[in-house]
Motif scaffolding. Sequence first.
Motif, PDB file in Angstrom:
ATOM      1  N   GLU A  57       1.234  -1.241  -0.093  1.00  0.00           N
ATOM      2  CA  GLU A  57       0.070   0.045  -0.220  1.00  0.00           C
ATOM      3  C   GLU A  57       0.668   1.356   0.162  1.00  0.00           C
ATOM      4  N   ASP A  58       1.632   1.358   0.790  1.00  0.00           N
ATOM      5  CA  ASP A  58       2.401   2.423   0.842  1.00  0.00           C
ATOM      6  C   ASP A  58       3.189   2.693  -0.230  1.00  0.00           C
ATOM      7  N   ARG A  59       3.940   1.836  -1.450  1.00  0.00           N
ATOM      8  CA  ARG A  59       4.315   2.082  -2.574  1.00  0.00           C
ATOM      9  C   ARG A  59       3.070   2.637  -3.510  1.00  0.00           C
ATOM     10  N   VAL A  60       1.870   1.786  -3.539  1.00  0.00           N
ATOM     11  CA  VAL A  60       0.936   2.684  -4.033  1.00  0.00           C
ATOM     12  C   VAL A  60       0.735   3.910  -3.790  1.00  0.00           C
ATOM     13  N   ASP A  61       0.655   4.283  -2.335  1.00  0.00           N
ATOM     14  CA  ASP A  61       0.097   5.738  -1.996  1.00  0.00           C
ATOM     15  C   ASP A  61       1.224   6.929  -2.917  1.00  0.00           C
ATOM     16  N   ALA A  62       3.000   6.381  -3.043  1.00  0.00           N
ATOM     17  CA  ALA A  62       4.186   6.392  -2.858  1.00  0.00           C
ATOM     18  C   ALA A  62       3.458   6.774  -4.494  1.00  0.00           C
ATOM     19  N   ILE A  63       2.838   6.195  -5.244  1.00  0.00           N
ATOM     20  CA  ILE A  63       3.075   6.475  -6.745  1.00  0.00           C
ATOM     21  C   ILE A  63       2.190   7.787  -7.260  1.00  0.00           C
ATOM     22  N   ILE A  64       0.679   7.126  -6.365  1.00  0.00           N
ATOM     23  CA  ILE A  64      -0.449   8.225  -6.618  1.00  0.00           C
ATOM     24  C   ILE A  64       0.202   9.817  -6.258  1.00  0.00           C
ATOM     25  N   ASP A  65       1.467  10.069  -5.215  1.00  0.00           N
ATOM     26  CA  ASP A  65       1.369  10.558  -4.756  1.00  0.00           C
ATOM     27  C   ASP A  65       2.461  11.354  -5.787  1.00  0.00           C
ATOM     28  N   ARG A  66       3.151  10.885  -6.734  1.00  0.00           N
ATOM     29  CA  ARG A  66       4.022  11.404  -7.361  1.00  0.00           C
ATOM     30  C   ARG A  66       3.203  11.810  -8.631  1.00  0.00           C
ATOM     31  N   THR A  67       2.252  11.053  -8.721  1.00  0.00           N
ATOM     32  CA  THR A  67       1.528  11.380 -10.102  1.00  0.00           C
ATOM     33  C   THR A  67       0.877  12.967 -10.203  1.00  0.00           C
ATOM     34  N   ARG A  68       0.482  13.047  -9.461  1.00  0.00           N
ATOM     35  CA  ARG A  68      -0.050  13.699  -8.460  1.00  0.00           C
ATOM     36  C   ARG A  68       0.146  16.141  -8.736  1.00  0.00           C
ATOM     37  N   LYS A  69       1.890  15.341  -8.340  1.00  0.00           N
ATOM     38  CA  LYS A  69       2.590  16.573  -8.228  1.00  0.00           C
ATOM     39  C   LYS A  69       3.853  16.537  -9.738  1.00  0.00           C
ATOM     40  N   GLY A  70       3.091  15.393 -10.148  1.00  0.00           N
ATOM     41  CA  GLY A  70       4.076  14.886 -11.152  1.00  0.00           C
ATOM     42  C   GLY A  70       4.448  16.195 -12.427  1.00  0.00           C
ATOM     43  N   GLY A  71       3.633  17.605 -12.727  1.00  0.00           N
ATOM     44  CA  GLY A  71       3.990  18.511 -13.313  1.00  0.00           C
ATOM     45  C   GLY A  71       5.007  18.990 -12.957  1.00  0.00           C
ATOM     46  N   GLY A  72       4.832  19.268 -11.247  1.00  0.00           N
ATOM     47  CA  GLY A  72       5.511  20.486 -10.540  1.00  0.00           C
ATOM     48  C   GLY A  72       6.952  19.942 -10.507  1.00  0.00           C
ATOM     49  N   GLU A  73       6.986  18.513 -10.374  1.00  0.00           N
ATOM     50  CA  GLU A  73       8.614  17.949 -10.168  1.00  0.00           C
ATOM     51  C   GLU A  73       8.746  18.323 -11.293  1.00  0.00           C
ATOM     52  N   ILE A  74       9.121  18.321 -12.808  1.00  0.00           N
ATOM     53  CA  ILE A  74       8.787  18.259 -13.703  1.00  0.00           C
ATOM     54  C   ILE A  74       9.728  20.040 -13.687  1.00  0.00           C
ATOM     55  N   VAL A  75       9.172  21.157 -13.543  1.00  0.00           N
ATOM     56  CA  VAL A  75       9.316  22.382 -13.184  1.00  0.00           C
ATOM     57  C   VAL A  75      10.280  22.852 -12.256  1.00  0.00           C
ATOM     58  N   SER A  76      10.324  21.904 -11.118  1.00  0.00           N
ATOM     59  CA  SER A  76      10.915  22.106 -10.341  1.00  0.00           C
ATOM     60  C   SER A  76      12.718  22.048 -10.946  1.00  0.00           C
ATOM     61  N   LEU A  77      12.613  20.799 -11.274  1.00  0.00           N
ATOM     62  CA  LEU A  77      13.869  20.460 -11.801  1.00  0.00           C
ATOM     63  C   LEU A  77      14.314  21.801 -13.552  1.00  0.00           C
ATOM     64  N   LEU A  78      13.738  22.084 -13.911  1.00  0.00           N
ATOM     65  CA  LEU A  78      13.336  22.453 -15.119  1.00  0.00           C
ATOM     66  C   LEU A  78      13.896  23.845 -15.579  1.00  0.00           C
ATOM     67  N   LYS A  79      13.486  24.184 -13.996  1.00  0.00           N
ATOM     68  CA  LYS A  79      13.547  25.526 -13.446  1.00  0.00           C
ATOM     69  C   LYS A  79      13.227  26.926 -14.559  1.00  0.00           C
ATOM     70  N   THR A  80      12.885  26.619 -15.934  1.00  0.00           N
ATOM     71  CA  THR A  80      12.479  27.594 -16.072  1.00  0.00           C
ATOM     72  C   THR A  80      11.187  27.843 -17.488  1.00  0.00           C
ATOM     73  N   GLY A  81      10.898  26.539 -17.230  1.00  0.00           N
ATOM     74  CA  GLY A  81       8.658  25.759 -17.590  1.00  0.00           C
ATOM     75  C   GLY A  81       9.199  25.244 -17.614  1.00  0.00           C
ATOM     76  N   SER A  82       7.630  24.389 -17.623  1.00  0.00           N
ATOM     77  CA  SER A  82       7.058  23.147 -17.686  1.00  0.00           C
ATOM     78  C   SER A  82       7.599  22.028 -18.824  1.00  0.00           C
ATOM     79  N   ALA A  83       7.017  20.964 -18.753  1.00  0.00           N
ATOM     80  CA  ALA A  83       7.027  19.614 -18.890  1.00  0.00           C
ATOM     81  C   ALA A  83       6.694  19.916 -21.062  1.00  0.00           C
ATOM     82  N   TYR A  84       7.090  19.059 -21.338  1.00  0.00           N
ATOM     83  CA  TYR A  84       6.150  19.235 -23.093  1.00  0.00           C
ATOM     84  C   TYR A  84       6.733  18.088 -23.743  1.00  0.00           C
ATOM     85  N   TYR A  85       7.808  16.953 -23.588  1.00  0.00           N
ATOM     86  CA  TYR A  85       7.789  16.034 -24.674  1.00  0.00           C
ATOM     87  C   TYR A  85       6.318  14.972 -23.984  1.00  0.00           C
TER      88      TYR A  85
END
Length: 312
Positions: free
Chosen positions: A199-227
């Motif tokens: 269950e804790d791995r399912v929860d972690a995947i759900i949480d990462r999915t919810r924040k998936g856009g923000g994860e890319i933004v914080s890595l790119l720093k100058t924009g958001s996802a596009y591929y």
Amino acid sequence: MRNKITVIGAGHVGETVAFNCARLELGDVVLLDILDGVPQGKALDSFESSPIFGFDSNILGTNDYAETADSDVLVMTAGLARQPGMSRDDLFYKNLEIVETCIAQAAKLSPGAVIIVVTNPLDAMCEVARRASGFPRQRVIGMAGILDSARMRSFIARELGVSVENTHAFVLGGHGDSMVPLARYSTVAGIPITNLMPEDRVDAIIDRTRKGGGEIVSLLKTGSAYYAPGLAVAEMVEAIVKDKHKILPCAAYLEGEYGLSETYAGVPIQLGRTGMEKIVEIELTDDERDAFHASAESVKELIAMIPAATAT
Ligand code: APR
């Protein structure tokens, strides 16, 4: 005669949509932007790759809406992208004006088109586009769920060490941190992921999915996802121009479905030549319904902020 696909906004997402639609020979593509030279340069560069890829679609770059006339599909990507620390909702007022102006001009010249909205905050911008175009809800839909479920699928595949092709994920609700990934409908080769990982791995995947856009933004720093967003749009365009009647998770305007109305939300829809052919309703548990309605509520709050002057 070939299909005509107009992509408004020649930024990261727009160029990726245009390139993939051309590469997959979904039709001839018009790439429009407010910046002089940018859509022309990107279109020419893409076109020059066609002998290598072996596709015959044309790609035209322009600043002139006249070139977009009689499009079968209009893809709306123009707008600002998220910067670090910025939520999708912070973009609201800036992008509202851009979506309203662009869609009003493009819809007039392509009155039979299906509009796919990508500009964020997605669900509210769908409503701006619906009002600005005056199109029926069947022809104004948003791209979110395919991207969100692709993210979830990629995390599931990596977690279990299986092919992404074996994975299926199901995400409902708004395209934001309140989205509702449904674990019991997310499967690997038909087996629910809840049977395959703790269950804790399912929860972690759900949480990462919810924040998936923000994860890319914080890595790119100058924009958001596009591929992934660009390819997700191409999948919708394909379903439309090939009249595939394909069931895909998209943002749709609800009129009573799932107990919600007068709002956009991510739901499974059947997509074909005329746009949204139907909304697929599934049984939800009480908890799932509560989470879905809470997500839709946050979209409704944004929609209420759209000035009344926005055409209906
Ligand atoms: N008309 C036409 N094009 C415009 C206009 C306008 N009024 N205003 C802005 N644009 C163009 C910009 O010139 C730019 O080329 O929109 C493009 C946006 O590109 P990017 O900044 O690279 O943004 P991108 O990453 O493509 O994201 C676009 O999609 O996923 C969403 O949150 C994202 O809302 C954002 C949108």
